[in-house]
Design an enzyme around this catalytic site. Structure first.
Site, PDB file in Angstrom:
ATOM      1  N   GLY A 182      -2.441  -2.092   0.564  1.00 12.82           N
ATOM      2  CA  GLY A 182      -3.360  -0.970   0.717  1.00 12.82           C
ATOM      3  C   GLY A 182      -3.385  -0.091  -0.517  1.00 12.82           C
ATOM      4  O   GLY A 182      -2.992  -0.508  -1.606  1.00 12.82           O
ATOM      5  N   HIS A 192      -7.664  -0.255  -5.053  1.00 18.67           N
ATOM      6  CA  HIS A 192      -8.380   0.202  -6.256  1.00 18.67           C
ATOM      7  C   HIS A 192      -9.242  -0.963  -6.749  1.00 18.67           C
ATOM      8  O   HIS A 192      -9.289  -2.031  -6.106  1.00 18.67           O
ATOM      9  CB  HIS A 192      -7.394   0.699  -7.323  1.00 18.67           C
ATOM     10  N   HIS A 246      -7.830  -4.524  -6.684  1.00 21.15           N
ATOM     11  CA  HIS A 246      -7.865  -5.233  -5.396  1.00 21.15           C
ATOM     12  C   HIS A 246      -9.284  -5.725  -5.080  1.00 21.15           C
ATOM     13  O   HIS A 246      -9.465  -6.827  -4.568  1.00 21.15           O
ATOM     14  CB  HIS A 246      -7.423  -4.299  -4.264  1.00 21.15           C
ATOM     15  N   GLN A 281      10.387  -5.337   0.771  1.00 18.39           N
ATOM     16  CA  GLN A 281      10.332  -5.509  -0.687  1.00 18.39           C
ATOM     17  C   GLN A 281      10.620  -4.215  -1.451  1.00 18.39           C
ATOM     18  O   GLN A 281      10.479  -4.177  -2.662  1.00 18.39           O
ATOM     19  CB  GLN A 281       9.000  -6.120  -1.102  1.00 18.39           C
TER      20      GLN A 281
HETATM   21  O1  PAF Z   1       1.288  -7.247  -4.540  1.00 14.59           O
HETATM   22  C1  PAF Z   1       1.414  -6.670  -3.443  1.00 14.59           C
HETATM   23  O2  PAF Z   1       0.655  -5.773  -3.103  1.00 14.59           O
HETATM   24  C2  PAF Z   1       2.521  -7.095  -2.501  1.00 14.59           C
HETATM   25  O3  PAF Z   1       3.673  -7.443  -3.189  1.00 14.59           O
HETATM   26  C3  PAF Z   1       2.106  -8.220  -1.546  1.00 14.59           C
HETATM   27  C4  PAF Z   1       1.768  -9.501  -2.282  1.00 14.59           C
HETATM   28  C5  PAF Z   1       0.901  -7.789  -0.722  1.00 14.59           C
HETATM   29  C6  PAF Z   1       3.244  -8.535  -0.569  1.00 14.59           C
HETATM   30  O4  PAF Z   1       3.589  -7.419   0.195  1.00 14.59           O
END
Ligand code: PAF
Length: 284
Positions: A37, A40, A43, A67
């Site tokens: 989310g 920008h 994406h 993560q």
């Molecule tokens: O690049 C990201 O936004 C994240 O690392 C991903 C690939 C959506 C995994 O949570």
């Protein structure tokens, strides 16, 4: 969908699968764009790439706690689902999969996907556990969506290489497509974390792209990679960066450091500006 339609939302894996199954029965191809989310233009360029390659496009939004390190920005990571959905609708995305935490990691969740070797250095070293978190959630998202293709930005180059490796190793039936980094006019790579930069830091930030571009050119010209890397590190500190976590010329596939540019290479960098850590990379 037409540009005027609002992107539909699925909150559960069952809803996502029902939608994808219906598309498949109709003979339609499916692309997926995994995100956290705070969307920008970077994406949206992935959504556009998915739409150009596939009949149907899914974006996923899930801020994946696995993560983030204990001292990282999980709790303050920007969350703006309504604004994101409006951007996805305008971009013609068919479906948003935005599951709650319990749908992705239900009580008793016990599995981790991790990669050896390729995660030992760079972001893997600076952010222990980060890539296991990414690999675990991306494996789940790819198996949940069962898309033909998944689209990832080159901005997170080590992530892209890890996902490609993992999909090959685990025989996940999805083609991973890497897409070019989208930049501001002054070269700064678009990132959801750029909102954390103060105006003064924002003025310094483009020095990262300038430095890695200069290092890539020097490596291509056959100059000493060790000397040019040292010069690049000094240039970043002189520009106003507080510290350089790494600046390196690496093998574009394995990410092992290169002493000479005798194969396709990549310049990788991570540097700190106030409380913000910026990463970037270019081909060498
Ligand atoms: O690049 C990201 O936004 C994240 O690392 C991903 C690939 C959506 C995994 O949570």
């Amino acid at each position: 969908m037409t540009m005027a339609e609002t992107t539909r939302i699925a909150r559960s894996v069952a809803e996502l699968r029902a939608c994808v199954s219906a598309w498949r029965r109709a003979g339609e191809t499916v692309g997926v764009v995994p995100t956290m989310g705070a969307l920008h233009r970077g994406h949206i360029s992935l959504v556009e790439a998915a739409r150009a390659a596939c009949r149907r496009t899914i974006a996923t939004i899930f801020v994946n706690p696995k993560q983030f390190g204990p001292r990282e920005d999980f709790s303050r990571y920007p969350r703006q689902e309504e604004a994101d959905r409006a951007l996805l609708s305008a971009a013609g995305c068919d479906l948003l999969f935005a599951p709650p935490l319990g749908e992705m990691y239900p009580e008793g969740f016990a599995t981790t996907v991790s990669l050896a070797g390729i995660t030992d250095r760079w972001e893997g070293e600076a952010r222990p556990g980060h890539f296991a978190g990414v690999a675990t959630v991306v494996t789940k998202l790819l198996l949940q969506a069962m898309a033909d293709k998944a689209f990832f930005g080159e901005k997170d180059y080590q992530q892209l290489r890890c996902v490609k490796r993992m999909v090959r190793d685990l025989d996940i039936p999805c083609e991973i497509v890497g897409c070019p980094t989208v930049r501001e006019a002054d070269g700064l790579a678009m990132s959801s974390r750029n909102v954390y930069l103060t105006p003064a830091e924002r003025r310094v930030a483009p020095a990262l792209h300038r430095t890695i571009t200069a290092l890539a050119a020097a490596a291509r010209a056959g100059r000493s990679i060790a000397a040019e890397t040292d010069a690049g590190r000094s240039a970043l500190l002189a520009a106003g960066f507080a510290g350089v976590d790494y600046l390196a010329v690496v093998d574009a596939e394995t990410l092992a450091p290169l002493a000479a540019l005798d194969r396709p290479g990549r310049v990788l960098a991570a540097a700190r500006l106030g409380a913000v850590r910026l990463i970037d990379n270019v081909a060498a």
